[in-house]
Design a protein around this motif. Structure first.
Motif, PDB file in Angstrom:
ATOM      1  N   PHE A 241       0.823  -1.211   0.000  1.00  0.00           N
ATOM      2  CA  PHE A 241       0.000   0.000   0.000  1.00  0.00           C
ATOM      3  C   PHE A 241       0.857   1.260   0.000  1.00  0.00           C
ATOM      4  CE2 PHE A 241      -3.213  -2.811   2.280  1.00  0.00           C
ATOM      5  CZ  PHE A 241      -4.011  -2.951   1.159  1.00  0.00           C
ATOM      6  N   ALA A 242       0.249   2.331  -0.513  1.00  0.00           N
ATOM      7  CA  ALA A 242       0.889   3.650  -0.525  1.00  0.00           C
ATOM      8  C   ALA A 242       0.024   4.608   0.285  1.00  0.00           C
ATOM      9  CB  ALA A 242       1.010   4.142  -1.967  1.00  0.00           C
ATOM     10  N   THR A 243       0.568   5.772   0.571  1.00  0.00           N
ATOM     11  CA  THR A 243      -0.222   6.811   1.244  1.00  0.00           C
ATOM     12  C   THR A 243      -0.274   8.038   0.321  1.00  0.00           C
ATOM     13  OG1 THR A 243       1.719   7.562   2.419  1.00  0.00           O
ATOM     14  CG2 THR A 243       0.320   5.964   3.553  1.00  0.00           C
ATOM     15  N   GLY A 244      -0.534   9.207   0.873  1.00  0.00           N
ATOM     16  CA  GLY A 244      -0.682  10.398   0.043  1.00  0.00           C
ATOM     17  C   GLY A 244      -2.133  10.603  -0.341  1.00  0.00           C
ATOM     18  N   SER A 245      -2.394  11.610  -1.176  1.00  0.00           N
ATOM     19  CA  SER A 245      -3.792  11.931  -1.501  1.00  0.00           C
ATOM     20  C   SER A 245      -4.374  10.971  -2.546  1.00  0.00           C
ATOM     21  CB  SER A 245      -3.910  13.376  -1.976  1.00  0.00           C
ATOM     22  OG  SER A 245      -2.968  13.619  -2.985  1.00  0.00           O
ATOM     23  N   THR A 246      -3.531  10.447  -3.429  1.00  0.00           N
ATOM     24  CA  THR A 246      -4.055   9.641  -4.535  1.00  0.00           C
ATOM     25  C   THR A 246      -4.810   8.385  -4.088  1.00  0.00           C
ATOM     26  OG1 THR A 246      -2.189  10.464  -5.820  1.00  0.00           O
ATOM     27  CG2 THR A 246      -3.434   8.634  -6.785  1.00  0.00           C
ATOM     28  N   PRO A 247      -4.292   7.607  -3.138  1.00  0.00           N
ATOM     29  CA  PRO A 247      -4.984   6.336  -2.841  1.00  0.00           C
ATOM     30  C   PRO A 247      -6.264   6.454  -2.008  1.00  0.00           C
ATOM     31  CG  PRO A 247      -2.678   6.269  -2.107  1.00  0.00           C
ATOM     32  CD  PRO A 247      -3.012   7.689  -2.406  1.00  0.00           C
ATOM     33  N   ILE A 248      -6.558   7.636  -1.488  1.00  0.00           N
ATOM     34  CA  ILE A 248      -7.691   7.721  -0.545  1.00  0.00           C
ATOM     35  C   ILE A 248      -8.991   7.202  -1.174  1.00  0.00           C
ATOM     36  CG2 ILE A 248      -9.149   9.322   0.789  1.00  0.00           C
ATOM     37  CD1 ILE A 248      -6.616  10.956   1.374  1.00  0.00           C
ATOM     38  N   GLY A 249      -9.268   7.644  -2.402  1.00  0.00           N
ATOM     39  CA  GLY A 249     -10.486   7.195  -3.078  1.00  0.00           C
ATOM     40  C   GLY A 249     -10.448   5.703  -3.381  1.00  0.00           C
ATOM     41  N   ILE A 250      -9.250   5.191  -3.625  1.00  0.00           N
ATOM     42  CA  ILE A 250      -9.098   3.755  -3.905  1.00  0.00           C
ATOM     43  C   ILE A 250      -9.425   2.960  -2.633  1.00  0.00           C
ATOM     44  CG2 ILE A 250      -7.440   1.946  -4.554  1.00  0.00           C
ATOM     45  CD1 ILE A 250      -5.919   4.152  -6.157  1.00  0.00           C
ATOM     46  N   TYR A 251      -8.950   3.455  -1.480  1.00  0.00           N
ATOM     47  CA  TYR A 251      -9.237   2.769  -0.223  1.00  0.00           C
ATOM     48  C   TYR A 251     -10.735   2.842   0.098  1.00  0.00           C
ATOM     49  CZ  TYR A 251      -4.154   2.690   0.240  1.00  0.00           C
ATOM     50  OH  TYR A 251      -2.820   2.463   0.004  1.00  0.00           O
ATOM     51  N   ASP A 252     -11.355   3.981  -0.218  1.00  0.00           N
ATOM     52  CA  ASP A 252     -12.811   4.077   0.001  1.00  0.00           C
ATOM     53  C   ASP A 252     -13.539   3.001  -0.805  1.00  0.00           C
ATOM     54  OD1 ASP A 252     -12.576   6.183   1.727  1.00  0.00           O
ATOM     55  OD2 ASP A 252     -13.003   7.731   0.235  1.00  0.00           O
ATOM     56  N   LYS A 253     -13.075   2.793  -2.036  1.00  0.00           N
ATOM     57  CA  LYS A 253     -13.716   1.769  -2.886  1.00  0.00           C
ATOM     58  C   LYS A 253     -13.479   0.364  -2.326  1.00  0.00           C
ATOM     59  CE  LYS A 253     -15.349   4.113  -6.411  1.00  0.00           C
ATOM     60  NZ  LYS A 253     -16.780   4.133  -6.694  1.00  0.00           N
ATOM     61  N   LEU A 254     -12.278   0.138  -1.792  1.00  0.00           N
ATOM     62  CA  LEU A 254     -11.999  -1.185  -1.198  1.00  0.00           C
ATOM     63  C   LEU A 254     -12.941  -1.438  -0.026  1.00  0.00           C
ATOM     64  CD1 LEU A 254      -8.107  -1.624  -0.954  1.00  0.00           C
ATOM     65  CD2 LEU A 254      -9.700  -2.736  -2.524  1.00  0.00           C
ATOM     66  N   VAL A 255     -13.142  -0.411   0.782  1.00  0.00           N
ATOM     67  CA  VAL A 255     -14.023  -0.545   1.955  1.00  0.00           C
ATOM     68  C   VAL A 255     -15.449  -0.827   1.481  1.00  0.00           C
ATOM     69  CG1 VAL A 255     -15.017   0.693   3.921  1.00  0.00           C
ATOM     70  CG2 VAL A 255     -12.572   0.948   3.395  1.00  0.00           C
ATOM     71  N   GLU A 256     -15.865  -0.085   0.466  1.00  0.00           N
ATOM     72  CA  GLU A 256     -17.227  -0.267  -0.069  1.00  0.00           C
ATOM     73  C   GLU A 256     -17.413  -1.703  -0.580  1.00  0.00           C
ATOM     74  OE1 GLU A 256     -18.118   2.497  -3.345  1.00  0.00           O
ATOM     75  OE2 GLU A 256     -19.273   0.818  -4.156  1.00  0.00           O
ATOM     76  N   LYS A 257     -16.404  -2.195  -1.304  1.00  0.00           N
ATOM     77  CA  LYS A 257     -16.516  -3.546  -1.862  1.00  0.00           C
ATOM     78  C   LYS A 257     -16.460  -4.601  -0.755  1.00  0.00           C
ATOM     79  CE  LYS A 257     -14.611  -2.189  -6.321  1.00  0.00           C
ATOM     80  NZ  LYS A 257     -15.615  -2.634  -7.307  1.00  0.00           N
ATOM     81  N   HIS A 258     -15.682  -4.298   0.267  1.00  0.00           N
ATOM     82  CA  HIS A 258     -15.612  -5.213   1.415  1.00  0.00           C
ATOM     83  C   HIS A 258     -17.015  -5.393   2.004  1.00  0.00           C
ATOM     84  CE1 HIS A 258     -14.662  -6.773   5.348  1.00  0.00           C
ATOM     85  NE2 HIS A 258     -15.056  -5.664   5.922  1.00  0.00           N
ATOM     86  N   HIS A 259     -17.726  -4.280   2.176  1.00  0.00           N
ATOM     87  CA  HIS A 259     -19.066  -4.355   2.777  1.00  0.00           C
ATOM     88  C   HIS A 259     -20.104  -4.876   1.790  1.00  0.00           C
ATOM     89  CE1 HIS A 259     -17.874  -2.696   6.541  1.00  0.00           C
ATOM     90  NE2 HIS A 259     -17.342  -1.630   5.962  1.00  0.00           N
TER      91      HIS A 259
END
Ligand code: F6R
Length: 242
Positions: free
Chosen positions: A34-52
């Motif tokens: 995983f990476a940090t910074g501003s770019t991945p935030i939306g990607i992590y939101d999508k991962l969380v959404e798909k998880h649920h």
């Protein structure tokens, strides 16, 4: 390289998240970088959404982060440990013991680098997510005459500290050093996803993907890897002749 350009950030985030989800579905014990910074935030939101929404479980994966600031505790709001907990780890079913970040507070940073390399050796990364710095850095591998393969301590360049100052109260608070995975370790990942957004990255995207392979632009070394997926928004890709 597999270069994909998207009209919206939403599509870019969705595509990156889907690659990660497919990896985990195919191999529930996958190792993700995983990476940090501003770019991945939306990607992590999508991962969380798909998880649920889809019930995708991260229970058996192992994760490695690219980097961490030196001198910030895990509960400091700008530490990458804090960022990962906030944006991803606390929102999915990934056990804390299976997440790995360099410890920028270690008494001996040299021993910490060795420890991290040893872990990476034991858990080869299946898919590594990357962002891109304005100066071509990946992780915190800054442009230099030579690059270091393994995990190491790096002095952050002023350009990088300037770019990251937006997250701190003032630039003075931005740490001057970080611990980062080296380019050698990044290139060992089986698949690399490079996600880049914004017109201000258009020049460095072109240089990284089509310029000479040089340590002056660490991301240009990605050209030597056989499985890199590049996900760009229109603005970041606007200087490419595809
Ligand atoms: C952070 C990291 C950095 C960022 C890069 C781009 O873990 O690895 O290389 O990916 O600085 O940052 P943003 O996405 O904020 O433009």
């Amino acid at each position: 390289m597999n270069i994909q350009i998207f009209d919206s950030q939403e599509q870019l985030d969705e595509t990156a998240a889907q690659y990660l989800i497919d990896t985990v579905k195919h191999n529930p014990e996958a190792v993700l970088g995983f990476a940090t910074g501003s770019t991945p935030i939306g990607i992590y939101d999508k991962l969380v959404e798909k998880h649920h929404r889809l019930g995708v479980s991260f229970r058996h994966i192992t994760s490695f982060n690219l980097d961490e600031y030196v001198g910030l505790t895990a509960d400091h709001e700008q530490s990458y440990a804090f960022y990962m907990n906030k944006h991803l780890f606390s929102r999915i079913d990934l056990p804390a013991g299976q997440t790995n970040l360099p410890n920028g507070m270690a008494d001996s940073l040299n021993s910490e680098c060795k420890r991290y390399d040893q872990l990476l050796e034991e858990h080869p990364i299946d898919v590594q997510l990357l962002g891109l710095g304005h100066n071509g850095h990946i992780g915190f591998n800054e442009p230099a005459e030579g690059l270091i393969g393994g995990t190491h301590i790096v002095q952050l360049q002023e350009k990088t500290r300037d770019a990251n100052a937006r997250f701190f109260d003032s630039k003075d608070e931005v740490p001057t050093e970080a611990v980062t995975m080296g380019v050698g370790s990044i290139l060992k990942a089986k698949t690399i996803i490079l996600a880049v957004r914004g017109a201000d990255k258009a020049d460095i995207v072109r240089e990284a993907l089509f310029g000479p392979i040089t340590t002056d632009c660490p991301a240009s070394l990605l050209q030597t890897h056989s499985d890199v997926i590049v996900l760009l928004d229109r603005e970041a890709g606007r200087k490419l002749d595809l």
